[in-house]
Design a protein around this motif. Structure first.
Motif, PDB file in Angstrom:
ATOM      1  N   ASP A 144       0.834  -1.198   0.000  1.00 54.74           N
ATOM      2  CA  ASP A 144       0.000   0.000   0.000  1.00 54.74           C
ATOM      3  C   ASP A 144       0.870   1.249   0.000  1.00 54.74           C
ATOM      4  OD1 ASP A 144      -2.397  -1.465   0.059  1.00 54.74           O
ATOM      5  OD2 ASP A 144      -2.304  -1.637   2.247  1.00 54.74           O
ATOM      6  N   HIS A 145       0.402   2.263  -0.716  1.00 56.82           N
ATOM      7  CA  HIS A 145       1.106   3.548  -0.806  1.00 56.82           C
ATOM      8  C   HIS A 145       0.119   4.673  -0.553  1.00 56.82           C
ATOM      9  CE1 HIS A 145       4.718   1.859  -2.836  1.00 56.82           C
ATOM     10  NE2 HIS A 145       3.844   0.972  -3.269  1.00 56.82           N
ATOM     11  N   LYS A 146       0.626   5.739   0.043  1.00 61.02           N
ATOM     12  CA  LYS A 146      -0.137   6.982   0.195  1.00 61.02           C
ATOM     13  C   LYS A 146       0.832   8.094  -0.151  1.00 61.02           C
ATOM     14  CE  LYS A 146      -3.005   9.505   3.478  1.00 61.02           C
ATOM     15  NZ  LYS A 146      -3.504   9.527   4.855  1.00 61.02           N
ATOM     16  N   ILE A 147       0.567   8.779  -1.259  1.00 62.53           N
ATOM     17  CA  ILE A 147       1.500   9.797  -1.739  1.00 62.53           C
ATOM     18  C   ILE A 147       0.763  11.088  -2.072  1.00 62.53           C
ATOM     19  CG2 ILE A 147       3.175   8.141  -2.664  1.00 62.53           C
ATOM     20  CD1 ILE A 147       2.013   8.844  -5.459  1.00 62.53           C
ATOM     21  N   ARG A 148       1.521  12.182  -2.025  1.00 66.21           N
ATOM     22  CA  ARG A 148       0.990  13.488  -2.416  1.00 66.21           C
ATOM     23  C   ARG A 148       1.564  13.840  -3.784  1.00 66.21           C
ATOM     24  NH1 ARG A 148       1.174  17.782   2.174  1.00 66.21           N
ATOM     25  NH2 ARG A 148      -0.338  18.654   0.732  1.00 66.21           N
TER      26      ARG A 148
END
Length: 189
Positions: A144-148
């Protein structure tokens, strides 16, 4: 290898369907699809290979565009400065089951408008999108990734996510005033 003949064109019902979530671990078929979509982008961004295989250059390719109604898209945004010493892509990954968890109030739009490998005609006009987004997705390895993202990479990801929702870029263009954008829109390009 995916060629232009394999890309579904505007008018095909798969482009207007909401794509199904992808299950993990990925099937061999889904792994191949992810690989083939990214390979298309890599080859299409190489001028010589693009010409050799008769491709149109692309920065994103969603599964529905190759006839698979699944929430998967390959994104390969080249470095924003082509003359920079560091030629690391601005963003490169296969985004699976992507969700935009937050977005800026401010909009951004490409000055030259947007294009799409599935749309053969030129549709002029600004496509207002959120200038900054926070994106959550899973990669091909199940991580899982969470990026801006902001500016061009954010726009590209929103374009690809639209494909997973059955939306095409020209749906966002103001039909009466195609080159009118919301107040304070950042024009990119």
């Amino acid at each position: 290898m995916i060629l232009m003949k394999d890309i579904v064109r505007d008018g095909d019902p798969v482009l207007r369907k909401r794509a199904a979530k992808v299950n993990f671990p990925l099937s061999d078929e889904d792994k191949k699809l992810a690989h083939d979509m990214m390979e298309y982008l890599e080859v299409s961004q190489d001028e010589k290979l693009c010409k050799k295989y008769g491709l149109r250059a692309g920065v994103g390719l969603a599964a529905p565009q190759v006839g698979k109604s699944e929430q998967m898209a390959a994104v390969l945004v080249p470095p924003l400065d082509p003359d920079a010493e560091d030629q690391t892509p601005s963003f490169k990954d296969v985004i699976i089951n992507p969700v935009i968890v937050s977005e800026s109030v401010q909009y951004g739009a490409l000055t030259e408008g947007e294009g799409c490998l599935s749309v053969d005609k030129d549709v002029p006009g600004y496509v207002p999108r959120h200038d900054r987004i926070t994106l959550r997705y899973t990669d091909v390895n199940g991580e899982d990734h969470k990026i801006r993202l902001k500016n061009y990479p954010a726009i590209v990801c929103q374009h690809e996510i639209d494909h997973l929702r059955g939306t095409l870029f020209y749906d966002h263009i103001n039909k009466q005033h195609p080159f009118e954008a919301p107040h304070d829109t950042i024009l990119i390009g």
